[in-house]
Design a protein around this motif. Structure first.
Motif, short mmCIF file in Angstrom:
data_model
loop_
_atom_site.label_atom_id
_atom_site.label_comp_id
_atom_site.label_asym_id
_atom_site.label_seq_id
_atom_site.Cartn_x
_atom_site.Cartn_y
_atom_site.Cartn_z
N ALA A 1 49.81 65.56 3.46
CA ALA A 1 48.53 65.14 2.88
C ALA A 1 48.68 64.76 1.41
N CYS A 2 49.45 65.55 0.68
CA CYS A 2 49.62 65.25 -0.74
C CYS A 2 50.42 63.97 -0.94
N HIS A 3 51.50 63.80 -0.18
CA HIS A 3 52.34 62.62 -0.38
C HIS A 3 51.62 61.34 0.03
N THR A 4 50.86 61.40 1.10
CA THR A 4 50.24 60.18 1.61
C THR A 4 48.85 59.94 1.02
N GLY A 5 48.14 61.00 0.66
CA GLY A 5 46.75 60.85 0.24
C GLY A 5 46.52 60.73 -1.26
N ARG B 1 60.68 57.55 9.49
CA ARG B 1 59.53 56.70 9.17
C ARG B 1 58.88 57.15 7.88
N HIS B 2 58.25 56.22 7.23
CA HIS B 2 57.47 56.53 6.04
C HIS B 2 56.17 55.76 6.10
N PRO B 3 55.05 56.45 5.89
CA PRO B 3 54.95 57.86 5.55
C PRO B 3 55.19 58.76 6.76
N PRO B 4 55.55 60.03 6.51
CA PRO B 4 55.71 60.97 7.63
C PRO B 4 54.34 61.32 8.22
N ARG B 5 54.34 61.75 9.49
CA ARG B 5 53.10 62.15 10.15
C ARG B 5 53.38 63.38 11.02
#
Length: 337
Positions: A320-324, A59-63
């Protein structure tokens, strides 16, 4: 998904049908990452970690909504040969400490939001002395592997693996030596703190076990030289792959436990990352043999999943960096020309 293990052939069959990572999720990650407001590659391995999570979570984004730690505990017949500074009853005592929240792993899991469970495997029945014969019968191997499979919960999005077992750096060293060659002394360290004559004795035990069982197929090596908790670690790792759950491996014992999977089926550990390199000298050598690059190098040698739990903080930072972070377009920042 119901998985039932009755013997080594069942494990081989599972290894033959391991799924690959999710290409669509990996592509979605790869499309976003270069657009974030930073020079390409400037977050180093944090970038790779978010991509790895996307690929294996599918899945994207990862969690990280449901990270679980599973600590497997077992006792070893070779502990009676003087290979540890502590007696085997400490395994039972430490399991009780885990259950009462008093160990390092409890504090780290609490800090990083990880659900912890400890799986005890016949602590009153140590494995056989592997210098005299196989540590486990095939039925015992199957039972331990099944325990590892059953310990992976539905809905997990990350599995943190650790172990507890007095004397278990001895089978770890023996496994690594049997799989990759070299001298027993190159794979054998102080473990719980043995030195002098006790360390020499430990090396002799490793060498004797390897001499007796060297040349067997990888899964047979795990049965002959491993222990119940090591086999369960391998079972949990396979189950996680089949359920598309990424795995953080702890130190020397955990890495040695899953190394036979990679030897039996190259690529079997692609969904895993090694959380840290142990102070045990054989671990660095084993990681080189596996082509694995640890996330942390802090001189840890406690075991019990402590290094892997600590590395969950890195994964949370990577997500956090990739999604935020904003993209260049979103932030109105000029990209490189």
């Amino acid at each position: 998904m119901t998985l039932t293990i009755t013997g080594l052939d069942d494990v081989s069959a599972l290894l033959a049908r391991l799924p690959e990572g999710d290409e669509a999720a990996a592509a979605a990650w790869a499309a976003r990452e270069p657009r974030l407001t930073k020079p390409a590659g400037s977050l180093g391995r944090l970038e790779d970690l978010s991509g790895w999570l996307s690929t294996w979570q599918g899945r994207h984004p990862p969690r990280l909504d449901a990270p679980y730690a599973r600590i497997f505990a077992g006792n070893h017949g070779v502990a009676a040969l003087g290979v540890s500074a502590f007696p085997p009853e400490v395994t039972v005592q430490m399991v009780a400490n885990f259950q009462h929240g008093g160990a390092a792993i409890n504090q780290l899991c609490r800090t990083f939001g990880i659900a912890l469970d400890v799986v005890s495997l016949d602590l009153d029945r140590p494995t056989a002395d592997f210098t005299q014969g196989p540590a486990l019968t095939e039925a015992e191997f199957a039972s331990a592997f099944q325990a590892g499979i059953d310990a992976v919960p539905e809905g997990a999005d990350l599995l943190v693996l650790g172990e507890m077992g007095i004397g278990n750096t001895t089978p770890a060293a023996a496994l690594a030596c049997a799989l990759y060659g070299g001298e027993a002394s190159e794979w054998t360290g102080r473990g719980t703190g043995v030195e002098g004559g006790a360390l020499a004795r430990k090396i002799e035990v490793v060498a004797a076990g390897v001499a007796r069982h060297r040349g067997l197929p990888p899964l047979e090596i795990l049965r002959a030289l491993g222990g119940r908790e090591l086999v369960a670690l391998a079972g949990a790792t396979v189950a996680a792959r089949l359920r598309r759950v990424p795995v953080l491996l702890d130190g020397y014992v955990v890495t040695a436990a899953v190394a036979p999977l990679q030897a039996a089926r190259p690529g079997a550990l692609d969904h895993c990352r090694v959380a840290h390199v142990s102070a045990e000298p054989g671990h660095r050598r084993l990681l080189a043999a596996l082509g694995a690059d640890p996330l942390l190098d802090l001189g840890l040698r406690l075991g019990e999943g402590s290094g892997a739990a600590l590395a969950v903080g890195l994964l949370r930072g990577a997500i956090a960096c990739h999604t935020g972070m904003a993209t260049f377009d979103e932030a109105g920042v000029s990209d490189k020309g």
